[in-house]
Design a protein around this motif. Structure first.
Motif, PDB file in Angstrom:
ATOM      1  N   ALA A 157       0.828  -1.206   0.000  1.00 65.45           N
ATOM      2  CA  ALA A 157       0.000   0.000   0.000  1.00 65.45           C
ATOM      3  C   ALA A 157       0.863   1.256   0.000  1.00 65.45           C
ATOM      4  CB  ALA A 157      -0.927  -0.011   1.216  1.00 65.45           C
ATOM      5  N   GLU A 158       1.898   1.251   0.803  1.00 70.26           N
ATOM      6  CA  GLU A 158       2.779   2.424   0.864  1.00 70.26           C
ATOM      7  C   GLU A 158       3.531   2.610  -0.453  1.00 70.26           C
ATOM      8  OE1 GLU A 158       5.040   1.536   4.377  1.00 70.26           O
ATOM      9  OE2 GLU A 158       3.726   2.766   5.637  1.00 70.26           O
ATOM     10  N   ALA A 159       3.854   1.518  -1.125  1.00 68.18           N
ATOM     11  CA  ALA A 159       4.533   1.626  -2.427  1.00 68.18           C
ATOM     12  C   ALA A 159       3.597   2.198  -3.483  1.00 68.18           C
ATOM     13  CB  ALA A 159       5.045   0.258  -2.866  1.00 68.18           C
ATOM     14  N   GLY A 160       2.301   1.850  -3.394  1.00 70.46           N
ATOM     15  CA  GLY A 160       1.308   2.437  -4.294  1.00 70.46           C
ATOM     16  C   GLY A 160       1.432   2.024  -5.743  1.00 70.46           C
ATOM     17  N   ARG A 161       1.850   0.790  -5.988  1.00 75.53           N
ATOM     18  CA  ARG A 161       2.025   0.308  -7.362  1.00 75.53           C
ATOM     19  C   ARG A 161       0.957  -0.750  -7.654  1.00 75.53           C
ATOM     20  NH1 ARG A 161       6.817  -0.827  -6.841  1.00 75.53           N
ATOM     21  NH2 ARG A 161       7.779   1.019  -7.777  1.00 75.53           N
ATOM     22  N   TYR A 162       0.240  -0.599  -8.788  1.00 72.24           N
ATOM     23  CA  TYR A 162      -0.905  -1.462  -9.060  1.00 72.24           C
ATOM     24  C   TYR A 162      -0.933  -1.909 -10.512  1.00 72.24           C
ATOM     25  CZ  TYR A 162      -2.309   0.403  -4.570  1.00 72.24           C
ATOM     26  OH  TYR A 162      -2.321   0.761  -3.251  1.00 72.24           O
ATOM     27  N   GLY A 183       6.203   1.234 -16.761  1.00 76.14           N
ATOM     28  CA  GLY A 183       6.967   0.623 -17.833  1.00 76.14           C
ATOM     29  C   GLY A 183       6.904  -0.887 -17.848  1.00 76.14           C
ATOM     30  N   ASP A 184       6.424  -1.508 -16.782  1.00 81.31           N
ATOM     31  CA  ASP A 184       6.307  -2.964 -16.725  1.00 81.31           C
ATOM     32  C   ASP A 184       4.844  -3.403 -16.737  1.00 81.31           C
ATOM     33  OD1 ASP A 184       5.532  -2.055 -14.274  1.00 81.31           O
ATOM     34  OD2 ASP A 184       6.820  -3.376 -13.099  1.00 81.31           O
ATOM     35  N   GLY A 185       3.963  -2.492 -17.145  1.00 78.76           N
ATOM     36  CA  GLY A 185       2.540  -2.787 -17.149  1.00 78.76           C
ATOM     37  C   GLY A 185       1.824  -2.358 -15.894  1.00 78.76           C
TER      38      GLY A 185
END
Length: 284
Positions: A157-162, A183-185
């Motif tokens: 959650a803290e990274a915020g990558r989805y 860049g990785d989708g």
């Protein structure tokens, strides 16, 4: 198969594992999920190098290298996505916030809690929804907190990558507005939006820990009480009641209600959703 054992997890072993999980989290594992329990325990035994179940249970008792938290993480369910149960978000801006802000001065804090928040989609959804649908959002000091018992989920959650699945319910214009392609989708939520949500580890059946977050105007607690038995549900209801300011609102998942346990909440039926309110005159 459990290493060092002559067969799968025995009945006594199963009860020991499930009892530990229940005491730590309030989660009751149904008897028909034996394979799920065995699979998760086997994963943790392999990760820790435990040769047999008694060795692993001893490691849990000693909490060597924080294994209890890893054990809890292995059993949590983090199925979620952005704008899940959007009718409650519509209720938030269409009905709840009008009542909450009535009589308050501008710049007064409005506190919203997502508990459990899993990998962050829910609290970030609240932040995006407020920016998009509450015209007076800038007139108030809004604090959004996301809490969960699973430390891996909180780190995500803290990274915020989805990925695409998590973003599938968001209009493309909102994805472009609030996320940056990696860049990785995958897409990462903007730093400003990540900074608008604070995350913390909390356990729904730990009244002391829950109380440390203070009181909130709105609490989203969706799709977790279905994993509790009546005893755990009663404890959770009490901690959620205490977490609300007088007049505050609790939003449960669409399959959940307070009907199976004694409750001091008042049921409110708004055009957008049914929610539960702590009465203004309610005492602890």
């Amino acid at each position: 198969m459990i290493p060092g054992a002559s067969g799968p997890l025995g009945e006594a072993d199963l009860l020991r594992v499930c009892d530990l999980l229940y005491r730590r989290t309030g989660i009751l594992v149904p008897g028909n999920r034996r394979s799920f329990v065995e699979r998760r325990v086997l994963e943790r035994m392999r990760a820790t190098g435990a040769g047999a179940l008694p060795d692993y249970m001893a490691r849990l008792r000693a909490d060597a290298d924080g294994e209890v938290q890893h054990f809890v993480n292995a059993f949590t369910v983090n199925e979620t996505y952005f704008y899940r149960e959007a009718h409650q978000l519509r209720c938030l801006t269409g009905s709840l916030l009008g009542e909450i802000t009535a009589g308050r001065a501008p710049n007064d804090p409005i506190r919203i809690w997502s508990m459990p928040c899993a990998t962050g989609e829910e609290p970030y959804s609240v932040a995006i929804w407020l920016l998009e649908h509450w015209p007076t959002v800038d007139a108030w000091e809004i604090e959004i907190v996301g809490s969960d018992i699973d430390t891996r989920a909180l780190a995500a959650a803290e990274a915020g990558r989805y990925g695409a699945r998590a973003l599938g319910r968001l209009p493309p214009a909102l994805v472009s507005r609030y996320f940056v392609p990696e860049g990785d989708g995958s897409w990462r939520i903007l730093p400003e939006l990540r900074g608008s949500v604070r995350f913390s580890r909390r356990n729904l059946v730990d009244a002391v820990g829950m109380a440390q977050e203070g009181r909130f105007d709105v609490v989203f607690c969706r799709n977790v009480l279905i994993y509790f038995d009546d005893a755990s549900r009663k404890i959770a209801a009490a901690t959620l009641f205490a977490a609300l300011r007088p007049g505050g609102f609790l939003c449960l998942g669409h399959t959940e209600s307070m009907s199976r346990i004694p409750s001091r909440f008042r049921t409110r039926r708004f055009p957008e959703a049914i929610v539960y309110q702590r009465p203004e005159d309610a005492h602890e």
